[in-house]
Design a protein around this motif. Structure first.
Motif, PDB file in Angstrom:
ATOM      1  N   ASP A   7     -92.293  34.434  78.477  1.00  0.00           N
ATOM      2  CA  ASP A   7     -91.581  35.619  78.045  1.00  0.00           C
ATOM      3  C   ASP A   7     -91.340  35.454  76.539  1.00  0.00           C
ATOM      4  O   ASP A   7     -91.391  34.331  76.020  1.00  0.00           O
ATOM      5  CB  ASP A   7     -90.251  35.658  78.818  1.00  0.00           C
ATOM      6  CG  ASP A   7     -89.333  36.736  78.329  1.00  0.00           C
ATOM      7  OD1 ASP A   7     -89.766  37.891  78.246  1.00  0.00           O
ATOM      8  OD2 ASP A   7     -88.162  36.421  78.023  1.00  0.00           O
ATOM      9  N   ASP A   9     -88.790  37.449  74.206  1.00  0.00           N
ATOM     10  CA  ASP A   9     -87.429  37.622  73.727  1.00  0.00           C
ATOM     11  C   ASP A   9     -86.473  36.725  74.517  1.00  0.00           C
ATOM     12  O   ASP A   9     -86.354  36.866  75.728  1.00  0.00           O
ATOM     13  CB  ASP A   9     -87.096  39.112  73.908  1.00  0.00           C
ATOM     14  CG  ASP A   9     -85.683  39.436  73.554  1.00  0.00           C
ATOM     15  OD1 ASP A   9     -85.093  38.719  72.742  1.00  0.00           O
ATOM     16  OD2 ASP A   9     -85.176  40.419  74.113  1.00  0.00           O
ATOM     17  N   GLY A  10     -85.832  35.782  73.840  1.00  0.00           N
ATOM     18  CA  GLY A  10     -84.900  34.875  74.511  1.00  0.00           C
ATOM     19  C   GLY A  10     -85.550  33.576  74.960  1.00  0.00           C
ATOM     20  O   GLY A  10     -84.869  32.672  75.435  1.00  0.00           O
ATOM     21  N   GLU A 168     -88.898  32.056  81.578  1.00  0.00           N
ATOM     22  CA  GLU A 168     -88.146  33.317  81.493  1.00  0.00           C
ATOM     23  C   GLU A 168     -86.645  33.104  81.287  1.00  0.00           C
ATOM     24  O   GLU A 168     -86.073  32.168  81.837  1.00  0.00           O
ATOM     25  CB  GLU A 168     -88.298  34.075  82.822  1.00  0.00           C
ATOM     26  CG  GLU A 168     -89.184  35.278  82.786  1.00  0.00           C
ATOM     27  CD  GLU A 168     -88.683  36.449  81.953  1.00  0.00           C
ATOM     28  OE1 GLU A 168     -87.526  36.458  81.510  1.00  0.00           O
ATOM     29  OE2 GLU A 168     -89.487  37.373  81.739  1.00  0.00           O
ATOM     30  N   ASP A 169     -86.025  34.001  80.539  1.00  0.00           N
ATOM     31  CA  ASP A 169     -84.567  33.933  80.361  1.00  0.00           C
ATOM     32  C   ASP A 169     -83.837  35.051  81.101  1.00  0.00           C
ATOM     33  O   ASP A 169     -82.608  35.070  81.116  1.00  0.00           O
ATOM     34  CB  ASP A 169     -84.193  34.018  78.870  1.00  0.00           C
ATOM     35  CG  ASP A 169     -84.415  35.403  78.300  1.00  0.00           C
ATOM     36  OD1 ASP A 169     -85.467  36.008  78.607  1.00  0.00           O
ATOM     37  OD2 ASP A 169     -83.539  35.897  77.582  1.00  0.00           O
TER      38      ASP A 169
END
Ligand code: B16
Ligand code: MG
Length: 214
Positions: A7, A9-10, A168-169
């Motif tokens: 992912d 963003d983050g 993933e966040d």
């Protein structure tokens, strides 16, 4: 063949705060305050779905589809303005080292981001060359938790889904990875990301995860 799908963003870059600030600015113009508590729900969610969450948080009803389009466009303009000056200092801790390590171990690398600015941001960070495949919001229609963004990455890499590990966040992103038949490393709060195979509190700890035993 095995792969790690990131992912953006983050996970790779710290753009979540700019999404938040852009939504906050839009909300202020609409006459309400958008606070960080509601922000968790926006992570990994598409732009239009995010707008609906923001409007609901502000109790704003009766907005037409045309107005929604205008509001989402306005938020994106604020966002693009805010990220205009970002540089490599916004790459999250340990990411370059982790990319180097997995490349050396023979993993293919993909991006699986809901953001339409995904490719542009990777290029700005000088990270694009690490990625064998880049899937961003321009290539998929179905938002996370639908697994489309990750499945498309696996397909383009030519790697079976069960040989892919997603990083993933966002809760929606973890759910997308698991329902796509992939393994998932969550980055953040273990309670929120409970569906992941393993959760690390931050990207600096990714190096400690044993990818072979997930
Ligand atoms: P854009 P990711 C997501 O990126 C963000 O987490 C989410 O907050 C944002 O609304 C979404 O991208 C769409 O972004 O408006 O730039 O197309 O976490 O999937 O990399
Ligand atoms: Mg994210």
């Amino acid at each position: 063949m095995k792969a790690v799908i990131f992912d953006l963003d983050g996970v790779v870059v710290d753009t979540a705060k700019y999404h938040f600030l852009a939504w906050k600015k839009l909300a202020a113009e609409l006459g309400f305050e958008f606070d960080i508590v509601h922000n968790e729900k926006l992570k990994g969610v598409s732009r239009m779905d995010s707008l609906n969450i923001v409007l609901e948080a502000g109790g704003t009803k009766g907005v037409s589809e045309n107005e929604k389009l205008e509001l989402a466009t306005r938020k994106n303009e604020y966002y693009l303005e805010m990220i205009g000056g970002i540089d490599e200092s916004e790459i999250l801790p340990g990411i370059q080292e982790f990319l180097k390590k997995i490349k050396e171990e023979g993993y293919l690398i993909a991006l699986g981001s809901a953001s339409k600015s995904g490719r542009m941001i990777l290029e700005k960070m000088n990270l694009a060359e690490w990625f064998d495949v880049i899937v961003d919001g321009n290539l998929v229609e179905l938002p996370k938790p639908n697994p489309q963004v990750f499945v498309k990455g696996a397909e383009l890499l030519g790697v079976p889904c069960e040989n892919c590990i997603v990083v993933e966040d966002a809760k929606a992103g973890v759910e997308a990875a698991i329902s796509g038949g992939m393994k998932c490393i969550g980055v953040g709060d273990a309670e929120i990301l409970e569906a992941a195979n393993v959760v690390v509190p931050g990207t600096a700890r990714l190096m400690e995860v044993n990818l072979e035993t997930l």
